[in-house]
Enzyme design. Structure first.
Site, mmCIF file in Angstrom:
data_model
loop_
_atom_site.group_PDB
_atom_site.id
_atom_site.type_symbol
_atom_site.label_atom_id
_atom_site.label_comp_id
_atom_site.label_asym_id
_atom_site.label_seq_id
_atom_site.Cartn_x
_atom_site.Cartn_y
_atom_site.Cartn_z
ATOM 1 N N SER A 213 -46.674 -47.054 15.787
ATOM 2 C CA SER A 213 -45.457 -46.810 15.398
ATOM 3 C C SER A 213 -45.099 -45.108 15.166
ATOM 4 O O SER A 213 -45.346 -44.215 15.933
ATOM 5 C CB SER A 213 -44.848 -47.566 14.023
ATOM 6 O OG SER A 213 -43.607 -47.358 13.923
ATOM 7 N N GLU A 334 -40.594 -56.443 20.430
ATOM 8 C CA GLU A 334 -40.624 -55.255 19.345
ATOM 9 C C GLU A 334 -39.467 -55.358 18.158
ATOM 10 O O GLU A 334 -39.311 -55.013 17.229
ATOM 11 C CB GLU A 334 -40.498 -53.805 19.863
ATOM 12 C CG GLU A 334 -41.753 -53.353 20.815
ATOM 13 C CD GLU A 334 -42.897 -53.045 19.897
ATOM 14 O OE1 GLU A 334 -42.633 -52.964 18.339
ATOM 15 O OE2 GLU A 334 -44.050 -52.441 20.297
ATOM 16 N N HIS A 438 -42.597 -55.975 16.380
ATOM 17 C CA HIS A 438 -43.320 -54.625 15.888
ATOM 18 C C HIS A 438 -44.301 -54.812 14.872
ATOM 19 O O HIS A 438 -44.083 -55.564 14.041
ATOM 20 C CB HIS A 438 -42.140 -53.680 15.340
ATOM 21 C CG HIS A 438 -42.543 -52.088 15.212
ATOM 22 N ND1 HIS A 438 -43.068 -51.358 16.148
ATOM 23 C CD2 HIS A 438 -42.643 -51.465 13.910
ATOM 24 C CE1 HIS A 438 -43.252 -50.256 15.716
ATOM 25 N NE2 HIS A 438 -43.047 -50.172 14.555
#
Length: 518
Positions: A213, A334, A438
């Site tokens: 990330s 995600e 995610h």
């Protein structure tokens, strides 16, 4: 439907919820045997475990306090005697979330080292330096227990704390290093690794920089930063595509220095320093809690700066980046976590509301209408469609573009984590199944918060395979090897418990032709 700004805030709030859920503090462990190592700065006392050693809270730079607040990182001072490294140091300042109760301690520039037993100076081990995610506002290196990666992969793992939020990314006219202090910290940590990781059995000439990330995007920034030349030998980018843009609010990205300075002026005014004769001196006297309360939810590194002369997306598009092998990837779903959080916050996604939801994110004339046609919602269960738009636009397709650009010059491998039954990262029941959202790949590589996730036997095998891939890449520059399913540079390696194999349909599945169209 609420404005895009509100939706962005909700998305960032969800990131904090995710962090809280998957990095809960582990119980206080029983006393462990200790071990010592001599470094150039002094002797460290760490913990001896079954097959590995840990050394936590090692300073790699001086505390960025007082006059050093918003200054380039300075060398850490050596110490006399034996320094305790048996427990984590304070995380960098941040609101409560991943770090229970938050943190206000600016003495936070530390690394944590996990090393297998049996160091052999004649055969040092590859090193993986891990940069945590958290939107450049939250996170801590100590959240990532790396012992499985270290022991199974026979590597030394270093996790890094770097300045966050306004303390890490403030930009102000006349302030050297504006907008990039957190990135400068990461480079200081890499210099520490190059100089001193040999004391822990690590090979200073085999350093892989990895992150997820915001940490993955940090790797992109370091690939594009001239000042990072020679500091790492390979790169792993998880869910942090280098070609993300600020107009997509969920994917990490950077901002022009002018934009960052405008945000800095707003912060300066909010904390009462706007009219001060010496605004920087005033800002350095502001308490950490007041700065945290005043900073924007979103933080981004600034480009058009000495450390980051160009937007990483532009630099990589132009081929101006360090020539090191890259392993890059994203997760199948995600965007589902953000979509679920926004729905749970009172924003239903139905056939009726869908055009307004899309318009809030994509206000350009005609764009929202095209997205609604490409991603139709029928009935009242539009959450998975919303998640697909976020994931495809902000992660899957930018990752594919980044891979293509990198592969023109360096060996590049791409994966897609696709365990649709990955352990949930939040408590409670989401409004729809999240699949592989995610950050869901992280429990396969680390024990987050010091606690292993409940994995099935097939998921444990997948975790072992992923660790083998990641650490083989750190050792050889390629994840492929005879003991794991073949991974070709020409395809995308799908990572799922029932199937680790190439897939040629990932870009089609994620509508990348649609998102890449001019």
């Amino acid at each position: 439907m609420r404005t895009r700004r509100v939706l962005t805030t909700l998305g960032c709030a969800l990131s904090a919820v995710l962090a809280t859920a998957w990095t809960t503090t582990a119980p206080t462990p029983a006393p462990r045997p200790v071990t010592e190592v001599r470094t150039d700065d002094g002797v460290l006392r760490g913990n001896a475990h079954d097959g590995y050693r840990t050394f936590e809270g090692i300073p790699y730079a001086a505390p960025p306090k007082g006059a050093l607040r918003w200054a380039a990182p300075r060398p850490a001072a050596p110490w006399h005697g034996v320094r305790d490294a048996t427990r984590p140091a304070h995380a960098c300042p941040q609101a409560a979330g991943e770090v229970p109760g938050g943190s206000t301690d600016e003495d936070c520039l530390h690394v944590n080292v996990t090393a297998p037993d049996g160091a052999d100076p004649a055969h040092p081990r590859p090193v993986i330096v891990w940069l945590h995610g958290g939107g450049f506002t939250t996170g801590a290196g100590a959240s990532y227990d790396a012992h499985r990666m270290a022991v199974r992969g026979d590597v030394v793992v270093v996790t890094v704390d770097y300045r966050l939020g306004a303390l890490g990314f403030l930009a102000h006219d006349g302030l050297p290093g504006s907008g990039t202090f957190g990135l400068a910290d990461q480079q200081a940590a890499l210099r520490w690794v190059r100089a001193g990781i040999g004391a822990f059995g690590g090979d200073a000439h085999q350093v892989t920089l990895a992150g997820e990330s915001a940490g993955g995007y940090s790797v992109c920034a370091q690939l594009a930063s001239p000042a990072a030349r020679g500091l790492f030998d390979r790169a792993i980018i998880e869910s942090g595509p280098c070609t993300g843009t600020p107009d997509h609010p969920f994917a990490p990205s950077s901002a022009p220095l002018a934009t960052a300075r405008a945000a800095g002026e707003d912060l300066t005014a909010k904390v009462g320093c706007g009219g001060a004769r010496d605004a920087l001196a005033c800002l350095r006297r502001v308490s950490v809690p007041r700065l945290l309360a005043a900073q924007d939810t979103d933080q981004q590194p600034a480009y058009d700066t000495p450390l980051l002369p160009a937007d990483p997306a532009a630099a990589i598009t132009a081929g101006r980046y360090h020539r090191v092998p890259v392993l890059i990837g994203s997760n199948h779903d995600e965007g589902n976590g953000w979509a679920a959080g926004i729905i749970q916050a009172g924003n239903p996604v139905t056939a009726e509301t869908w055009p307004d939801v899309v318009s809030a994110f994509f206000p350009a004339p005609g764009q929202a209408e095209a997205i609604v046609r490409a991603y139709p919602v029928h009935g009242t269960d539009g959450g998975p469609v919303f998640g697909a738009v976020i994931g495809d636009a902000d992660f899957a397709c930018p990752t594919a573009r980044t891979r293509t650009l990198l592969a023109a010059h360096v060996p590049t491998w791409r994966y897609e984590f696709a365990d649709e039954h990955a352990p949930p990262l939040t408590s409670g029941t989401p409004p729809f199944p999240l699949g592989a959202p995610h950050a869901s790949e992280l429990p396969y590589l680390f024990d987050l918060g010091g606690r292993p996730r409940d994995l099935t036997a097939a998921q444990h095998r997948l975790a072992d395979t992923m660790i083998d891939y990641w650490t083989r890449f750190a050792r050889t520059g390629s994840p492929d090897g005879p003991s794991s399913p073949h991974w070709s540079r020409r395809t995308v390696q799908s990572l799922a418990p029932d199937r680790v194999a190439p897939t040629r349909t990932a870009d089609l599945r994620h509508h990348c032709a649609f998102w890449d169209a001019p």
